[in-house]
Every structure is written in structure tokens, then in C-alpha cells.
Design an enzyme around this catalytic site. Sequence first.
Site, PDB file in Angstrom:
ATOM      1  N   ARG A 195      49.045 -92.331-122.681  1.00 21.75           N
ATOM      2  CA  ARG A 195      48.649 -91.906-123.300  1.00 21.75           C
ATOM      3  C   ARG A 195      49.683 -90.673-124.502  1.00 21.75           C
ATOM      4  NH1 ARG A 195      45.885 -86.542-121.377  1.00 21.75           N
ATOM      5  NH2 ARG A 195      47.116 -86.744-119.535  1.00 21.75           N
ATOM      6  N   ASP A 197      37.443 -77.455-130.396  1.00 23.77           N
ATOM      7  CA  ASP A 197      38.290 -78.373-129.159  1.00 23.77           C
ATOM      8  C   ASP A 197      36.896 -80.153-128.580  1.00 23.77           C
ATOM      9  OD1 ASP A 197      39.760 -80.038-127.352  1.00 23.77           O
ATOM     10  OD2 ASP A 197      39.185 -78.364-125.684  1.00 23.77           O
ATOM     11  N   PHE A 220      37.687 -85.455-124.267  1.00 22.54           N
ATOM     12  CA  PHE A 220      38.100 -86.146-125.623  1.00 22.54           C
ATOM     13  C   PHE A 220      38.257 -88.175-125.151  1.00 22.54           C
ATOM     14  CE2 PHE A 220      41.021 -88.504-129.021  1.00 22.54           C
ATOM     15  CZ  PHE A 220      40.546 -87.957-129.762  1.00 22.54           C
ATOM     16  N   SER A 270      41.834 -87.956-117.560  1.00 16.57           N
ATOM     17  CA  SER A 270      40.522 -87.260-118.356  1.00 16.57           C
ATOM     18  C   SER A 270      39.479 -87.775-117.209  1.00 16.57           C
ATOM     19  CB  SER A 270      40.845 -86.892-119.793  1.00 16.57           C
ATOM     20  OG  SER A 270      39.198 -86.284-120.346  1.00 16.57           O
ATOM     21  N   TYR A 297      32.543 -84.626-117.898  1.00 14.13           N
ATOM     22  CA  TYR A 297      31.840 -82.828-116.731  1.00 14.13           C
ATOM     23  C   TYR A 297      31.100 -84.143-115.420  1.00 14.13           C
ATOM     24  CZ  TYR A 297      33.512 -80.273-120.048  1.00 14.13           C
ATOM     25  OH  TYR A 297      34.169 -79.244-120.925  1.00 14.13           O
ATOM     26  N   PRO A 298      30.711 -84.758-115.496  1.00 13.45           N
ATOM     27  CA  PRO A 298      29.779 -84.876-114.149  1.00 13.45           C
ATOM     28  C   PRO A 298      30.527 -85.636-113.562  1.00 13.45           C
ATOM     29  CG  PRO A 298      28.387 -86.481-116.319  1.00 13.45           C
ATOM     30  CD  PRO A 298      29.788 -85.654-116.660  1.00 13.45           C
ATOM     31  N   ALA A 299      31.726 -85.769-113.894  1.00 17.86           N
ATOM     32  CA  ALA A 299      33.070 -86.144-112.891  1.00 17.86           C
ATOM     33  C   ALA A 299      33.797 -84.770-112.116  1.00 17.86           C
ATOM     34  CB  ALA A 299      33.967 -87.356-113.271  1.00 17.86           C
ATOM     35  N   ASP A 302      42.979 -83.988-130.535  1.00 16.57           N
ATOM     36  CA  ASP A 302      40.934 -83.164-129.851  1.00 16.57           C
ATOM     37  C   ASP A 302      41.054 -81.574-130.047  1.00 16.57           C
ATOM     38  OD1 ASP A 302      42.764 -82.572-127.844  1.00 16.57           O
ATOM     39  OD2 ASP A 302      41.076 -83.755-126.953  1.00 16.57           O
ATOM     40  N   GLU A 303      42.512 -80.805-130.883  1.00 23.38           N
ATOM     41  CA  GLU A 303      42.117 -79.377-130.660  1.00 23.38           C
ATOM     42  C   GLU A 303      42.524 -79.129-131.767  1.00 23.38           C
ATOM     43  OE1 GLU A 303      44.436 -78.027-127.263  1.00 23.38           O
ATOM     44  OE2 GLU A 303      43.328 -75.738-127.292  1.00 23.38           O
TER      45      GLU A 303
END
Lengths: 204, 1145
Positions: B356, B400, B404, B437, B440-442, B497-498
Site C-alpha cells: 500500500r 479528505d 479511503f 485502514s 468507522y463501524p470498525a 485521497d487528501e
Amino acid sequence: MERKDNQSPRGHIAGILVEFLEVAITSVVFLKGIYSPGAFERRRYMNVVVQRARHPQLRDYIHSAVSGLLPFIEKGLVERVAVIFFNTDNIPVERFMFKLTVNQSFDSKVEESDLEFSLRSFLIKLSVSQPLTKVLPCDCRWEITAYFRSLPQVRNSKDTELWISTDTKQWQQPPLITPIKSMNSEPLGVQLFLEHPSPSEPKS
Amino acid sequence: MSLDSSRSANSGPQNSKRSFNSNSSNNKDNSSNSKKRKSNQKTLGMAWGANSLSTSRSSFRSSPFSDFGSYMVEKNRKLQNQFDAEASNSSLSDTSTKPIFRGVSIFVDGFTVPSSQELRRYMLNYGGRFENYFSRHRVTHIICSNLPDSKIKNIRSFSGGLPVVKPTWVLDSVAVNRLLSWVPYQLDQLASNQPTLSTFFTSKISPASEGVFADAICEVKHGTEDLCLKDASKDAKFSEAGEPSEWRKKITEEHDELMHGNTNSKVIEEPSSSYSEASQEVKVVERSNLEQDDESRENNRPQYCPEQPSASVSSHCFDNHSVKGSPHSTALGPLKQCHSTLGDPNFVENYFKNSRLHFIGTWRNRYRKRFPSLPNGFKCMNSHSDVSADTQKTAIIHIDMDCFFVSVVIRSHPELHDKPVAVCHSDNPKGTAEISSANYPARDYGIRAGMFVRDAKALCTHLVILPYNFEAYEEVADQFYNILHKYCNRVQAVSCDEAFLDVTDLEGEDPKLLASAIRKEIFEATGCTASAGIAVNMLMARLATRTAKPNGQCYISPERVDEYLDQLPLKALPGIGHVLEEKLKNRNVRTCGQLRMISKGSLQKDFGFKTGEMLWNYSRGVDNRLVGTIQESKSVGAEVNWGVRFRDLQDTQHFLLDLCKEVSLRLQGCGVQGRTFTLKIKKRRKDAGEPAKYMGCGDCENLSHSTTVPLATDDVEVLQRITKQLFGFFHVDVKDIRGVGLQVSRLESVDTSKQVLERNSLKSWLMSASASSEERCDVSSIAKDRVGTDTEGKSMGGNSGVLCTDPVGNSVLRTNNTSNGDGCSNQILSIPQLCHLDMGVVESLPSELQSELNEMYGGKLVDLIAKSKGQGENSTGSLCFHPPELSKEEAERSHNSDPISLSRTAVEMMGKQHILEELQTVPDSGTGSNSNAISIQALDNNDLMPSSLSQVDTSVLQQLPEELRADLFESLPAHRRQEISTLGPNRDNLHHPLCINQPESTDSGLTNNLWIGNPPLWVDKFKVSNLLMLRFFADMYYKSKSAENLSSILQCTIAESLHPLDAKCDAWNEAVHSFNELLMEYIKLKIVVDIEEIYVCFRLLRRLSTKSEFFLEVYNLVFPHLQDLCFGKLNTFLALEFSILTSLH
């Protein structure tokens, strides 16, 4: 014996060559046993054991002779340097001939280690080439002679004065040669060979 | 001699004893030793004294020494004192050196580079000792470069069991300023001689390698080897007789243990074996399908850790666990084959394919390529910045993407949207792969990026783990930036992504509305959400995004900045990492508000000027950075610190090559070339165990070396060479390497140096010859000259091409020509130009052209003149150009014309001249029909490749690098190569009309062609010859070691006994003739520069001639010519005692 820094590559080469000649000529003289071994002492040059004259006059002669050649070598005028041994009649018996070729237009940096490696092989070979040489008659004489490509213009500087034109007797017949060592490490080529009078040389 | 004396003093009864008491004999006090020696040495001393020149019996007696032994003792003592005195002097004068050689005492044997004196100096300066005379008790290391065979054979009596080490050990130790292990520096002769433990093991045990345990055993071998090595370095007595058996015992014990462990946990054997491979060699594990395998290996890890073989004892307690893991492993067993590094040489490639970080890193270049023109638009920012400092109008949007890496992957899985999802290489629930990565649930479960999968799974058992999808990332990132650039032309990309947008100029629009519009469009286009922060500067915008996440936006008005920052934990500020945070925490500063209490000066004092200022500014929400372009990358590199395990140097080299390839690709991808190369190595700390993360790097020391080259490059081969060299500086045990990185800096844009890119092959090099100004090779500058100064050189080109053409050759030549392009023909033509250089022309050139020409030839011109002068050695000084043997006509003409137009006419003239020569010589060689074709071609002025090597000045050819030469020969039509010698014009002959006596050999070209090339032409020629003798001799070429020299080939010939051709036959004369030709060319080649070689050759020939009639005849034929040549060139004769041999002895 120390070299001058910040020279041109050519001057640098000439410096190394002159220094080498001094050592090599001393080795030749030692090899021929003209003087007693006590006249020499062991020294280390280019990481090999060589001989160095202890007698100041002998040392001085060799040193001044070759260092007097420096300006000419730099100009590329010197073709050969010979160590000539004469008999009592002043007729050469044996000549050690150093044939020099310095590439005048070589301008890049000198690979000193390569050069050293090649020159070292001379000193090593020279020290074992006794059997190739002739036994000298007693009461012989020797001198250092340089052969120039052209006669240098007479200048009044001090260095040229050291060298005078010579009327050394030459052999009438082309000599026989025995190569001892050749090397060619850009920009410097040195060949060393022994010269003996040809058998047809008229004996005087 | 000195060594001999003391060694033989030790020999005898003591010698046999030594091998048994390894350590104790060392600790014996000196007095008892010297006593023993004295008794031994009495006879020895006398023998020596008798031989010595000056020592008479009487003087010996009157001296203060009773015998030689006591003399030596005294001498050694004095030498030691001298050394100590010098050492204390040198260490006083130079305090910077540290005594790395403390406890080391070397004895230098024989010729070394550097010399023993230099080594002594190192010892003086670095706290070591130097012994002039060998003593097993004082010396710890013997230094030598080379040993005679006798000493090798009897190494123990020579070295007394002491390590025999190459002098580089000392140098390298000095270079890294610490004492290195001598083991890698062991003398090669010895190292190869000594049976190593590994050979012992492989020979004894590996027959069983079909068995299940084989690999595990292998591993033990490695472990033990390691230990042995370590021990050996610590304890020089390693090779003492008693020790190995001890070792063996230990090893077998350990081995037994392991075997035991293995039988208990038979089921895991498969994975463990694959592990053992992995541990020694780089391994790629394709996470997607290998996790389980991977995991079970991990479980086995503690047992088979190669660094601690003893740990294998613990295998019992792992039994249950491993049995549990076994179903996986057996199921996946076969798979491992194709993924194990042993089978996967493309580790580096695969590694980066799956990385990555690599994606993020290389994304930038991609981005820059997509939006290349944008940077320029930002230049006007300066004028703007003055305003921006005090107005509140500036509006920065930081945008952002929300998680991502996850959201891109799950956009096609709507059912996963509200489930905890993480992205990771491996979804092995027990694995130590790191989560890159999490959505949010995680995150609600406390799952964070960087967590091990097993920890994450422990937090959230139903966590879904998905693999990367790099194509999708790329696609989404592109869409993302397309949208940003659509709204605003001042975009600073931070990552894929930002980004920051400066929307100040977009007066009409409310930044908040703008932000939501952008977010909306992003969502529509990509299916992923983005968050935005809006504020007056980049810092605040970024912080705002933090609040806005997920999928929201936040505006921090200037008035609210202070309020916002007040409670902000410091860690939220960009630029504050763990270390800084920790430092501040120690000062009881946890929030920005607290930080604001500290004065700027105090901060700068404590944290350095820049960091202090940054802290002060950031805590007040001040950020003067401008939204700008992406910074030019200062360096390009690649680093691998996962999965790096090497077994030996070869693995390492292989890996480095791959790394170089990768870096080279990256450089090319960025369109840059670099000059400074830094190799970084992560070396396992001595005490560090196996890292917690599977195949991770663990606790490492970071080492690096760098070097700068004069010419920027991105060439793999150059990179590899440099890398190899850099790697050589490290002196780490390859088994300790856990990570390797290569970084290239001092980048230069590739455009400037594009032409130099593919300089290695002649062809490409030809194409660029006219363009590239900095080719180092003389020939290329000649080419340039050729193209540059006389463009009408075509006529000349035609001529030179013409020189040996026949109708068949023409067609071949033409095709060659077209395929190689114009530059090619020009280039090749230009090489002959050197030998074709007409001194008359050169002389009459305008002076500046002349000097330029001379410069281009790099002085070869002078050589050439000297050569062409032949015997004229004794004439004048050499730096002016003299016409060699010109035809009068030509000389006259060139003198008459005016200097400028002359260059042209002269060249043309010269060309014609050559045709004439050619036409004259060709019929001689019996191919008269060709001459017609030749003249026609000449008139047509066709641009032919000059295929005749006779056009090529051999001196130039010899100066060419070998590969160039090979290229040159390749570009000749095949049949040419053989023709050359027979068809070529006799240039040499023109200058040296010396060998007139032998019509045949002179006719068929004494052009020194036979010795051109690698292998020289004659080898090919002889090889295809139908004469046995010649074929035999060609074979000798390949057999001899340094085939450059004829002497070595002859030597080889002597070694192989032969009489094959001694029966006279038809071919006899032909063979003799061919051989003569070869010899004559060789003589000509060498007589001026290396008479020694010629001499040696002829002595060998003479020896051969006693064996073989063939060589006798050859010798008798060539010898007169040799003497002729000697006389001509040197005005001497070679002293070979009897010149003509008449018969066989």
C-alpha cells in the site's frame, strides 16, 4: 624522493618515472655487483624490497643523473635511458636499456596504483635477472646515458647543464637484446632489455 | 626467515602437544615457554650463526647473548619497546582514533597490499600490536594476501591455529572504526580448503532430505552454523583439534532434540519446512491465498527460529496448538511451493505490487503526470500571500476521503457498509499482518490502522477483512482529483485521497457551499464519501476536517480558532509525533492551550529553532504555508523491510539486483536520474529476538552508506554496480539483515541527459553520437567531428565503404545500414577515419579545426603519426603533424588550395586516393571481378557500411572497450570477418615494406587484423579451417587462461603434447603459412610496445620446435623476419642463441 603535488598529470608521470628510474638503476648497479654489497642497504619502495646506495657519491650520481632528466622526460624528449658497463678499453660490454614512451597527450588522472603495480613488476623481475647478464671483467666502469629523440636546445638553465652530449663508444654491429620486462600502463610504457654486443662485433 | 626460525623452534615435541591443550598453552606464563624454547634453540641458533656472514664464533661468544635464542628474546623486547614508544606518540598526537584493535596483535607474512609498514601504522594508531617475528603466543592474527602451496598444505604448522586473514580486514575495520569479525576475511585459499560444517551436514544428512524432517534439519544446520561462526569469531581457537568434536556433539544433541520435537508434532512439518526456507531467503507470500499457511508457520515460529536453535526444546508445549493449526497447513501444503521464495525470484516485484505504501508513494508521480501544467498557475501566490496574511478572506478547504482504502473496496458491496470492515493483506485471524485502514463501524470497536489482524479480530470477531484493490484505488483517486480540479485550479495534493484547495479567488462562492458541492459530486462519482474542513489556513482546515469526519464538513471561522484550539490535544497537530508529544507531556503540556503559555523563545530553545517556531505558531492556529504544488520529490527510492531474510551473499546480491530494478523503474517513472545513492540496511540488533510481526524487521539498527557519482543515471546496471559496492561497505552478516532500502537523490531531470541513456550498445550509442556532447569515448567525439565539420564527408563515406565490397556484401551492407539508421553509418565511417587521416590534410586544416581534431582524438593522432612514421623514431620531437608517406600528387594539391576549401577537396582527394589503392590491391588478391563493382559503388557514392576492418586503425580498436569491439564486429557481415584478412588493403605494408621476402604472406594482408576482436579473428579463422593443426591451435586459445597473449597460448600448446600434423600432407604448407601470418602480425603488433612478449613467444616456439616439425618450420620461417623487424624498429637483434634450427633433436 618525495613527489611534488599539484603537478600536471604529465609532470606527475615524469616524476614517478624518474623516481622509478633512480631505484631501478640502483638495482641494476647492485645486480652487477660492481660495488660490494655493503655499499647498499635494503629499503622498501612500492612495497617491494629494493637496494639503495649508501655511499653518498654513488647515490648522488644516480640521483642527480635521473632527476636531471626530469625536464626532458616531461617534454617527451628522452627515448631511452641506458646503464652501460664498459671494460677497461671503454668499450661497452653490456647495456641495460630502459625504453620510455610517455603519451604526451594523456591528460586525465593517472591511475597511480596501476602504474605502481606495473613498475613494481620491473623491480621484481630485475632482482632475479642476474643469470641473463654477463659476468663483467674487473676494473669495469659504468655510466648512465640517455638517448634523446632530438638534441635539446641549449638553454642556460641549470637543469640542462647536468647532461652533456657524449661520445660514448658504440657497437658497430646492431646488438643482441634480451628483453627483461615490458609494461604498458597508459600513459606510460617502459621496456627494459639487456643489450650485448653481437657475436660478429669486431673485438678490439 | 624470521618466521622459519621461530616456527621451527616451536616444532618438535611442542608441536604435537599444542593440538591437545588448546587454551591452556596460551595461558602459560612466558618464562616456562622461553625456557623450553631455549633448550630447543641451541642447535638452531648455532646453525644459523654458522651460516651468517659476519658472526664468527668468537664474536658470538663475546656478545652479551649466550645464544641465538636469548638474542631474539632481547631483540623482540626492544622491538616491542620501540613499538610502544611509537604507539604512545601517535595516540597522543591523534586523539580522534579509538583503539579498535586493542588485544589484536598481527603478524604480516609476505607481500601484502597495503604494505606491512602501512599495516603497522594502522596498528600503531588504533591500539593494536604488530609483531615483527612470529610467535604463537603474542600474535593473534596472521595477515597475508597469498600463501605458497606448501604453507597451505601444512597450514596448521604455519599458523599455529591462528586465524590467517586478508589485510582488508584491517582496512575495513579501520574504515568502520570498529573491530570486525575476521571470519569473512579469512584467506580465500584457506576458506575454500577448509571443510565447513555445512558441507559436513549436507553430505551426511541431506540424503534424507526426501524425508519429512529434511528442512527442519537444514535449519538446525543453519542455527548451528551461526553459532559456530559466532563462536569462531570470539574464539580464535575454533580450529583447535579438540573443539570441533565438541561442537559436533552439541550439534547432534541439538539435532536430536529437534528430531524429537519433530516427531511430536509431525503434522506441522510441512509448514515448518517452508518456514525454514523462508527464514533464510526472501519470501513473498501472496496474502490473498496464503494466509493460513502463513499463520501456521507463525505458530511454528518459536520452535524453528534459526537464531536460537535451543528453543526447539519448547516445541513440546506447542504441540496442541500446532496440531490444531495443522489442517490448514496440510491443506495448503502444496501451495507453498509456488509461493516460497525459493520458487519466487521476483520477490521485490511482488512485494511492491502488494504494498500500500508503495501505491501511495508512486501515486504522486502519477498525479503529477496527469496534471502537469498546474504548478505554474500557482506562481502568482506570492502577491496574494501578502494579503492573505492579514485578511480573513482566505479560504482553504481541506478535503479528505473517509477511510479511503476501505470505502473504495466496499463501494461495490453495499451490504458491508455498516459492518466493521478493514483492509489488510491477510485476513488470517491469527496473523500479524497490519490493518491498513478500517471503516468507522470498525473503528468503533477500537480497531485502528497499524493493528495486527489478530488483535483486531480479538476486538471484533465479526470484522470483515478485505484485500487491497489497487486498480480501484487508482481509479477513485483519479476521479477525486478530476473533480477537485474542476472546481478549483489551486489544488495541493497531499495524498491520493487528501488535498488542499485554495478557494480564496473564487470570490463569488461561499466556501462552505463549494465544499458540500464537491463532496456531493465525489460521492456521486465514486460512491465514497469525503469530509471537508474549511478555514483560513491549511492547519485549521486540516483540523476542521478532523472534526468533520466522517462524511461531514466543518468550518472554523477565524474567531473560533482560539476556542477550537484551546482544548485540542497536542497530538492532533500535524508535525507533532510521539517523541515531541512525550517531551511536551513531560513538561505537563497536553493541549494547545497549555502550549500557548510557553514563550516562543523558550520553545525554540528547547526544541530547536524550527520546531519551536512551528509549535508556537500551530498552537495559535497560525500557518503561513501556502496552498502550492506538490513539492518536487528530492529523492526516489525503494525499501523493503518485510520478509527480508538472506541465507548467503548470493541471495543478497539477487535481492539487491531486484531492488535496483525497482528503483530504476521508479526513476524512469518519474523521469529523473540521480547522482547520489544511499543504501540503507536494517540490521537485527544483537539481542533482538525474532520480531513479533511475522517476517517483520523487529528491533533493528539502521545503517546506511551513500555515494555520489558524477553522472546522473537510472540505469539498472549502474545502479547494481553502485549498490554492490555500497553493500560492500557494510560488513554485516547477511543473516542479520532485516531490511534493505535504496534511495537515489540529487535528481536531475531526464531530459537533459536523455541521450546518454543507452550508451551500452554501440548501435544506440551511434544514433546519439552527434547529439551527445559528453561522450567520454574518443570515437564518439570523432563521430561528432565527422558529422560536424565535414558534412560532405559522404563522399568519403562512400569510399571507405567501398574498400572491400563484393556484390553479395553490398546487399547485406545496405540492409544493415537501413536498420541501423544514418547515424550508424556515419559513426562506423568515422572510426576508419583515424587511420585514414591524411596528415597532409590535417596539417592544412585551419588551426582551430586542427586543434579541435587533435583534442577529439584524445592524442591518438599523435600516436598515429608516430606509428605511420615507422622508422622515423629518431627524428624530431613528436608534437607537430607530419605528413607520412603521402603521394606526391596529393600533397601538392592540398598545399595549393586555400585552407578552408581545402579541407573538403583534400578529403575527397583522399577518398580517391584510397580507391586507387584499393583498385590496385584488390586484383592482387585474386578477386578481380570485384573491382568493377567497387568502382561503380564508388561513383555512386553510396553510403555503405565500411565493412573492411582494414580501414580500422588497430590502435584505436585496441583502445576500444571490449564490448564495443564486439559490437563492431557483429555489425560486420559474417562472411566479412574472414575475408578481411585476405581482401583488405595493405596499409601496413605501405608503411613498412619490410617483409618482402615472403610474397604470400605480404599479399594476404599483414594488416594486423588477425589479432583484432575478442576472440581475435584468427581464432575463428583457424577454427573453421580444415587443417588439424590450426584447429588445434584455436582450441588452445580457449584453453589458455589469459588468451590476450600469444605466449600463454603457446605455453598451453606446450603443455598439451602433440604431434598431429607432423605427417607431411598437402595442407602442411598452408598451415605453416597461416601460422606464419599469425605470428608476423603478432610481432608487428607487439614489437614496439612489448618486446618481452615477443621474446617469450619465440623462446616457447623454440621449445615447441624441438617437439614438432611443424613449429620448427614455422620458427625457421618467421625468425629471420623477426630479426628484420627488430633491426628495423629497434636497431637490434633479439638474442635467441641459435637463430636457425636445422633439424629435430
